[in-house]
Write a protein that holds these residues in place. Structure first.
Motif, short mmCIF file in Angstrom:
data_model
loop_
_atom_site.label_atom_id
_atom_site.label_comp_id
_atom_site.label_asym_id
_atom_site.label_seq_id
_atom_site.Cartn_x
_atom_site.Cartn_y
_atom_site.Cartn_z
N GLY A 163 0.81 -1.21 0.00
CA GLY A 163 0.00 0.00 0.00
C GLY A 163 0.84 1.26 0.00
O GLY A 163 0.55 2.22 -0.72
N LEU A 164 1.92 1.25 0.79
CA LEU A 164 2.81 2.41 0.82
C LEU A 164 3.53 2.58 -0.51
O LEU A 164 3.70 3.71 -1.00
CB LEU A 164 3.83 2.25 1.95
CG LEU A 164 3.27 2.28 3.38
CD1 LEU A 164 4.36 1.90 4.38
CD2 LEU A 164 2.70 3.66 3.70
N ILE A 197 3.47 5.73 -3.27
CA ILE A 197 4.66 6.37 -3.84
C ILE A 197 4.57 6.37 -5.37
O ILE A 197 4.89 7.36 -6.03
CB ILE A 197 5.93 5.63 -3.37
CG1 ILE A 197 6.15 5.86 -1.87
CG2 ILE A 197 7.15 6.10 -4.17
CD1 ILE A 197 7.32 5.09 -1.30
N GLU A 198 4.13 5.25 -5.93
CA GLU A 198 4.03 5.14 -7.39
C GLU A 198 3.04 6.16 -7.95
O GLU A 198 3.23 6.69 -9.06
CB GLU A 198 3.60 3.73 -7.78
CG GLU A 198 3.63 3.47 -9.28
CD GLU A 198 3.29 2.03 -9.62
OE1 GLU A 198 3.47 1.64 -10.80
OE2 GLU A 198 2.84 1.29 -8.73
N ALA A 199 2.00 6.44 -7.17
CA ALA A 199 0.98 7.38 -7.64
C ALA A 199 1.44 8.83 -7.52
O ALA A 199 0.86 9.72 -8.15
CB ALA A 199 -0.31 7.18 -6.85
N GLU A 226 10.01 13.88 -7.41
CA GLU A 226 10.90 13.29 -6.42
C GLU A 226 10.18 13.09 -5.10
O GLU A 226 9.18 13.75 -4.80
CB GLU A 226 12.13 14.19 -6.21
CG GLU A 226 13.00 14.33 -7.45
CD GLU A 226 14.23 15.17 -7.17
OE1 GLU A 226 14.30 15.78 -6.06
OE2 GLU A 226 15.11 15.23 -8.03
N PHE A 227 10.68 12.16 -4.29
CA PHE A 227 10.08 11.90 -2.99
C PHE A 227 11.15 11.43 -2.02
O PHE A 227 12.23 10.98 -2.43
CB PHE A 227 8.97 10.84 -3.10
CG PHE A 227 9.46 9.50 -3.58
CD1 PHE A 227 9.90 8.54 -2.67
CD2 PHE A 227 9.49 9.20 -4.93
CE1 PHE A 227 10.35 7.30 -3.10
CE2 PHE A 227 9.95 7.96 -5.37
CZ PHE A 227 10.37 7.01 -4.45
N ASP A 228 10.84 11.57 -0.75
CA ASP A 228 11.73 11.12 0.31
C ASP A 228 11.30 9.70 0.70
O ASP A 228 10.24 9.51 1.30
CB ASP A 228 11.64 12.05 1.51
CG ASP A 228 12.66 11.74 2.61
OD1 ASP A 228 12.95 10.54 2.81
OD2 ASP A 228 13.13 12.67 3.27
#
Length: 260
Positions: free
Chosen positions: A127-128, A132-134, A138-140
């Motif tokens: 789920g997490l 993230i994929e959605a 950039e992301f942490d």
């Protein structure tokens, strides 16, 4: 100046308090491993090992202490953990207390029970990852996956109400200030409030109480997060006292006939 000409990292440069070490720890560790694998860190009064051979020998040496309260004054361990009035994590305890807590963990988290947990943990992780994929750009990874995964798993194991999990995460992060030796007054206040509120919340929760003490040990005792001895001092059921747990108002079941 080339890497070879620069001073080797030492002191707080070899801790999560340093931005470079926190974001790319392999960079200073690779340098240290090549030039000084058994590094005497004089700034923090410790030895910093970066090769598997020495680390393995150190872990197997039963003559050494893990309890930071026994460390030398001024050393990194003593500064960071040794003067902490809260309970320590099982990872920082020596025998016989370490053995006692480890026995509790092994009883609750044997191979069968751990395997039973894996499907739900994988579901939470998926789920997490989907979130993230959605997301765009950039992301942490730590913020979106590394941190919420164990917090969510702990919340479910402890039976935390889903409506309270946002608070549970906030309290847990507040407890993490135990690892910050340079806390500001505001951070210290947050730390003290979080440890107290979280301990009180867990103590009055009716869910998973039978497993709660073992879970706290297994998950670092919440000692690494700084939870308090208050957990052990909370009111508890006394044998043969009245209680609302059973319909007849008794706090426990009567003994079978001819038993003592």
């Amino acid at each position: 100046m080339s890497d070879e000409e620069q001073p080797l990292p030492t002191g707080y440069q070899l801790s999560a308090l340093d931005p470079t070490y926190r974001e790319t720890p392999w960079v200073p560790l690779d340098r240290l491993r090549a030039a000084d694998p058994v590094h005497h860190d004089q700034q923090l009064g410790r030895y910093f090992l970066t090769r598997g051979q020495e680390v393995s020998e150190l872990i197997k040496n039963r003559e050494l202490n893990a309890d930071p309260r026994k460390a030398n004054e001024g050393s990194f361990s003593k500064t960071l953990y040794g003067n902490n009035s809260k309970e320590l994590s099982i990872l920082m305890l020596d025998d016989p207390e370490h053995k006692r807590q480890r026995t509790l963990v092994l009883k609750a988290f044997n191979k069968r029970s751990v395997e039973a947990l894996l499907p739900r943990i994988e579901e939470i992780a998926k789920g997490l990852a989907d979130d993230i994929e959605a997301a765009e750009g950039e992301f942490d990874f730590v913020q979106l996956f590394g941190s919420p995964l164990p917090t969510t798993v702990m919340a479910e194991l402890l039976g935390i109400n889903p409506a309270d999990r946002k608070d549970f995460r906030r309290w847990s992060l507040g407890c993490m200030q135990a690892l910050n030796p340079f806390r500001t007054p505001e951070q210290t206040a947050l730390y003290e409030e979080s440890t107290t509120v979280l301990a009180d919340y867990l103590a009055r929760t009716d869910l998973a109480l039978g497993l709660l003490p073992v879970l706290l040990v297994a998950l670092g005792g919440f000692g690494a997060l700084g939870c308090r001895q208050d957990m052990h001092d909370q009111p508890k059921l006394k044998p043969y006292r009245s209680s609302e747990f059973f319909a007849d108002g008794s706090g426990m079941r009567a003994l079978p006939v001819h038993t003592v």
